[in-house]
Design a protein around this motif. Structure first.
Motif, PDB file in Angstrom:
ATOM      1  N   ARG A  44      19.305   0.172 -10.412  1.00  0.00           N
ATOM      2  CA  ARG A  44      19.415   0.296  -8.963  1.00  0.00           C
ATOM      3  C   ARG A  44      19.065   1.738  -8.559  1.00  0.00           C
ATOM      4  O   ARG A  44      19.464   2.682  -9.227  1.00  0.00           O
ATOM      5  N   LEU A  45      18.319   1.878  -7.473  1.00  0.00           N
ATOM      6  CA  LEU A  45      17.929   3.208  -7.009  1.00  0.00           C
ATOM      7  C   LEU A  45      19.150   4.064  -6.709  1.00  0.00           C
ATOM      8  O   LEU A  45      19.139   5.272  -6.962  1.00  0.00           O
ATOM      9  N   ASP A  46      20.229   3.450  -6.212  1.00  0.00           N
ATOM     10  CA  ASP A  46      21.410   4.237  -5.858  1.00  0.00           C
ATOM     11  C   ASP A  46      22.242   4.650  -7.066  1.00  0.00           C
ATOM     12  O   ASP A  46      23.278   5.285  -6.930  1.00  0.00           O
ATOM     13  N   GLN A  47      21.768   4.321  -8.278  1.00  0.00           N
ATOM     14  CA  GLN A  47      22.394   4.806  -9.513  1.00  0.00           C
ATOM     15  C   GLN A  47      21.640   6.000 -10.093  1.00  0.00           C
ATOM     16  O   GLN A  47      22.112   6.636 -11.023  1.00  0.00           O
ATOM     17  N   LEU A  48      20.461   6.274  -9.547  1.00  0.00           N
ATOM     18  CA  LEU A  48      19.613   7.345 -10.068  1.00  0.00           C
ATOM     19  C   LEU A  48      19.905   8.677  -9.378  1.00  0.00           C
ATOM     20  O   LEU A  48      20.145   8.721  -8.173  1.00  0.00           O
ATOM     21  N   ILE A  49      19.849   9.745 -10.157  1.00  0.00           N
ATOM     22  CA  ILE A  49      19.945  11.102  -9.627  1.00  0.00           C
ATOM     23  C   ILE A  49      18.567  11.726  -9.767  1.00  0.00           C
ATOM     24  O   ILE A  49      18.033  11.834 -10.874  1.00  0.00           O
ATOM     25  N   ALA A  50      17.979  12.090  -8.646  1.00  0.00           N
ATOM     26  CA  ALA A  50      16.658  12.707  -8.659  1.00  0.00           C
ATOM     27  C   ALA A  50      16.774  14.138  -9.182  1.00  0.00           C
ATOM     28  O   ALA A  50      17.725  14.838  -8.863  1.00  0.00           O
ATOM     29  N   THR A  51      15.810  14.556  -9.993  1.00  0.00           N
ATOM     30  CA  THR A  51      15.827  15.910 -10.555  1.00  0.00           C
ATOM     31  C   THR A  51      14.787  16.819  -9.894  1.00  0.00           C
ATOM     32  O   THR A  51      14.539  17.915 -10.369  1.00  0.00           O
ATOM     33  N   LYS A  52      14.169  16.333  -8.824  1.00  0.00           N
ATOM     34  CA  LYS A  52      13.194  17.128  -8.069  1.00  0.00           C
ATOM     35  C   LYS A  52      13.546  17.054  -6.594  1.00  0.00           C
ATOM     36  O   LYS A  52      13.797  15.976  -6.067  1.00  0.00           O
ATOM     37  N   LYS A  53      13.539  18.201  -5.935  1.00  0.00           N
ATOM     38  CA  LYS A  53      13.819  18.238  -4.503  1.00  0.00           C
ATOM     39  C   LYS A  53      12.549  18.189  -3.670  1.00  0.00           C
ATOM     40  O   LYS A  53      12.596  17.888  -2.489  1.00  0.00           O
ATOM     41  N   VAL A  54      11.401  18.495  -4.276  1.00  0.00           N
ATOM     42  CA  VAL A  54      10.154  18.602  -3.539  1.00  0.00           C
ATOM     43  C   VAL A  54       9.264  17.399  -3.866  1.00  0.00           C
ATOM     44  O   VAL A  54       9.088  17.037  -5.026  1.00  0.00           O
ATOM     45  N   LEU A  55       8.706  16.807  -2.822  1.00  0.00           N
ATOM     46  CA  LEU A  55       7.786  15.681  -2.979  1.00  0.00           C
ATOM     47  C   LEU A  55       6.385  16.104  -2.562  1.00  0.00           C
ATOM     48  O   LEU A  55       6.226  16.980  -1.720  1.00  0.00           O
ATOM     49  N   GLU A  56       5.418  15.431  -3.133  1.00  0.00           N
ATOM     50  CA  GLU A  56       4.029  15.657  -2.758  1.00  0.00           C
ATOM     51  C   GLU A  56       3.557  14.413  -2.031  1.00  0.00           C
ATOM     52  O   GLU A  56       3.423  13.348  -2.633  1.00  0.00           O
ATOM     53  N   LEU A  57       3.345  14.530  -0.734  1.00  0.00           N
ATOM     54  CA  LEU A  57       3.018  13.388   0.097  1.00  0.00           C
ATOM     55  C   LEU A  57       1.767  12.659  -0.394  1.00  0.00           C
ATOM     56  O   LEU A  57       1.704  11.437  -0.357  1.00  0.00           O
ATOM     57  N   ASP A  58       0.775  13.400  -0.892  1.00  0.00           N
ATOM     58  CA  ASP A  58      -0.438  12.747  -1.375  1.00  0.00           C
ATOM     59  C   ASP A  58      -0.143  11.837  -2.565  1.00  0.00           C
ATOM     60  O   ASP A  58      -0.723  10.764  -2.695  1.00  0.00           O
ATOM     61  N   LYS A  59       0.792  12.215  -3.427  1.00  0.00           N
ATOM     62  CA  LYS A  59       1.161  11.366  -4.557  1.00  0.00           C
ATOM     63  C   LYS A  59       1.967  10.165  -4.093  1.00  0.00           C
ATOM     64  O   LYS A  59       1.839   9.074  -4.635  1.00  0.00           O
ATOM     65  N   LEU A  60       2.797  10.369  -3.095  1.00  0.00           N
ATOM     66  CA  LEU A  60       3.592   9.269  -2.561  1.00  0.00           C
ATOM     67  C   LEU A  60       2.691   8.188  -1.982  1.00  0.00           C
ATOM     68  O   LEU A  60       2.944   7.004  -2.149  1.00  0.00           O
ATOM     69  N   LEU A  61       1.613   8.600  -1.328  1.00  0.00           N
ATOM     70  CA  LEU A  61       0.730   7.655  -0.656  1.00  0.00           C
ATOM     71  C   LEU A  61      -0.406   7.148  -1.529  1.00  0.00           C
ATOM     72  O   LEU A  61      -1.105   6.212  -1.150  1.00  0.00           O
ATOM     73  N   ALA A  62      -0.605   7.720  -2.710  1.00  0.00           N
ATOM     74  CA  ALA A  62      -1.718   7.321  -3.583  1.00  0.00           C
ATOM     75  C   ALA A  62      -1.488   5.928  -4.152  1.00  0.00           C
ATOM     76  O   ALA A  62      -0.419   5.614  -4.654  1.00  0.00           O
ATOM     77  N   GLU A  63      -2.501   5.092  -4.047  1.00  0.00           N
ATOM     78  CA  GLU A  63      -2.395   3.730  -4.577  1.00  0.00           C
ATOM     79  C   GLU A  63      -2.535   3.694  -6.088  1.00  0.00           C
ATOM     80  O   GLU A  63      -2.038   2.792  -6.740  1.00  0.00           O
ATOM     81  N   ASP A  64      -3.216   4.658  -6.662  1.00  0.00           N
ATOM     82  CA  ASP A  64      -3.494   4.643  -8.095  1.00  0.00           C
ATOM     83  C   ASP A  64      -2.717   5.722  -8.838  1.00  0.00           C
ATOM     84  O   ASP A  64      -3.169   6.236  -9.853  1.00  0.00           O
ATOM     85  N   SER A  65      -1.526   6.053  -8.387  1.00  0.00           N
ATOM     86  CA  SER A  65      -0.795   7.184  -8.964  1.00  0.00           C
ATOM     87  C   SER A  65      -0.410   6.973 -10.424  1.00  0.00           C
ATOM     88  O   SER A  65      -0.161   7.927 -11.135  1.00  0.00           O
ATOM     89  N   THR A  66      -0.356   5.732 -10.885  1.00  0.00           N
ATOM     90  CA  THR A  66       0.002   5.490 -12.289  1.00  0.00           C
ATOM     91  C   THR A  66      -1.222   5.142 -13.139  1.00  0.00           C
ATOM     92  O   THR A  66      -1.072   4.752 -14.288  1.00  0.00           O
ATOM     93  N   PHE A  67      -2.427   5.303 -12.583  1.00  0.00           N
ATOM     94  CA  PHE A  67      -3.640   4.892 -13.283  1.00  0.00           C
ATOM     95  C   PHE A  67      -3.766   5.552 -14.651  1.00  0.00           C
ATOM     96  O   PHE A  67      -4.142   4.909 -15.615  1.00  0.00           O
ATOM     97  N   TYR A  68      -3.425   6.836 -14.752  1.00  0.00           N
ATOM     98  CA  TYR A  68      -3.565   7.541 -16.025  1.00  0.00           C
ATOM     99  C   TYR A  68      -2.245   7.735 -16.751  1.00  0.00           C
ATOM    100  O   TYR A  68      -2.183   8.393 -17.770  1.00  0.00           O
ATOM    101  N   GLY A  69      -1.172   7.183 -16.217  1.00  0.00           N
ATOM    102  CA  GLY A  69       0.135   7.404 -16.826  1.00  0.00           C
ATOM    103  C   GLY A  69       0.883   6.114 -17.083  1.00  0.00           C
ATOM    104  O   GLY A  69       0.339   5.016 -16.995  1.00  0.00           O
ATOM    105  N   ASP A  70       2.141   6.254 -17.392  1.00  0.00           N
ATOM    106  CA  ASP A  70       3.009   5.126 -17.682  1.00  0.00           C
ATOM    107  C   ASP A  70       3.277   4.351 -16.393  1.00  0.00           C
ATOM    108  O   ASP A  70       3.486   4.933 -15.335  1.00  0.00           O
ATOM    109  N   LEU A  71       3.295   3.051 -16.483  1.00  0.00           N
ATOM    110  CA  LEU A  71       3.598   2.202 -15.338  1.00  0.00           C
ATOM    111  C   LEU A  71       5.048   2.377 -14.893  1.00  0.00           C
ATOM    112  O   LEU A  71       5.367   2.258 -13.718  1.00  0.00           O
ATOM    113  N   PHE A  72       5.946   2.688 -15.840  1.00  0.00           N
ATOM    114  CA  PHE A  72       7.367   2.776 -15.551  1.00  0.00           C
ATOM    115  C   PHE A  72       7.839   4.229 -15.444  1.00  0.00           C
ATOM    116  O   PHE A  72       7.452   5.071 -16.245  1.00  0.00           O
ATOM    117  N   PRO A  73       8.707   4.506 -14.476  1.00  0.00           N
ATOM    118  CA  PRO A  73       9.315   5.841 -14.403  1.00  0.00           C
ATOM    119  C   PRO A  73      10.162   6.110 -15.639  1.00  0.00           C
ATOM    120  O   PRO A  73      10.593   5.183 -16.329  1.00  0.00           O
TER     121      PRO A  73
END
Length: 107
Positions: free
Chosen positions: A31-60
């Motif tokens: 559940r998302l409400d069980q997770l503690i985020a370790t980053k305070k800063v977001l990059e809007l371009d990554k948030l909106l990118a459709e292919d953000s996992t293309f070169y990486g792991d599908l799972f966080p």
């Protein structure tokens, strides 16, 4: 609130896991409400990118430490899930609590 909390940095020791090591950790629903985020800063371009996992792991990637689950990699995927009204995300969770040496001092 999307996450349990947000902090700047990781409270747990370096685990030294490589991309190949992470691939051996099976994903599980968290559940998302069980997770503690370790980053305070977001990059809007990554948030909106459709292919953000293309070169990486599908799972966080997350680390369980002292009974808490810290989101190490995948903050943008987690936020996209929340924006899509999903409250559960499949995450690879490395359980460092299981890897800690036993405390034999009686404390």
């Amino acid at each position: 609130m999307i996450f349990k909390s947000v902090r700047d940095g990781r409270p747990y020791p370096d685990h030294g896991f490589s991309t190949r090591d992470w691939a051996n950790v099976p994903p599980r629903a968290v559940r998302l409400d069980q997770l503690i985020a370790t980053k305070k800063v977001l990059e809007l371009d990554k948030l909106l990118a459709e292919d953000s996992t293309f070169y990486g792991d599908l799972f966080p990637h997350a680390v369980q430490w002292d009974g808490e689950i810290y989101l190490e990699v995948g903050i943008h995927r987690a936020l996209r899930a929340a924006l899509q009204q999903r409250n559960v995300l499949h995450v690879r969770v490395l359980d460092l609590d299981q890897l800690k040496p036993a405390d034999n001092s009686g404390h």
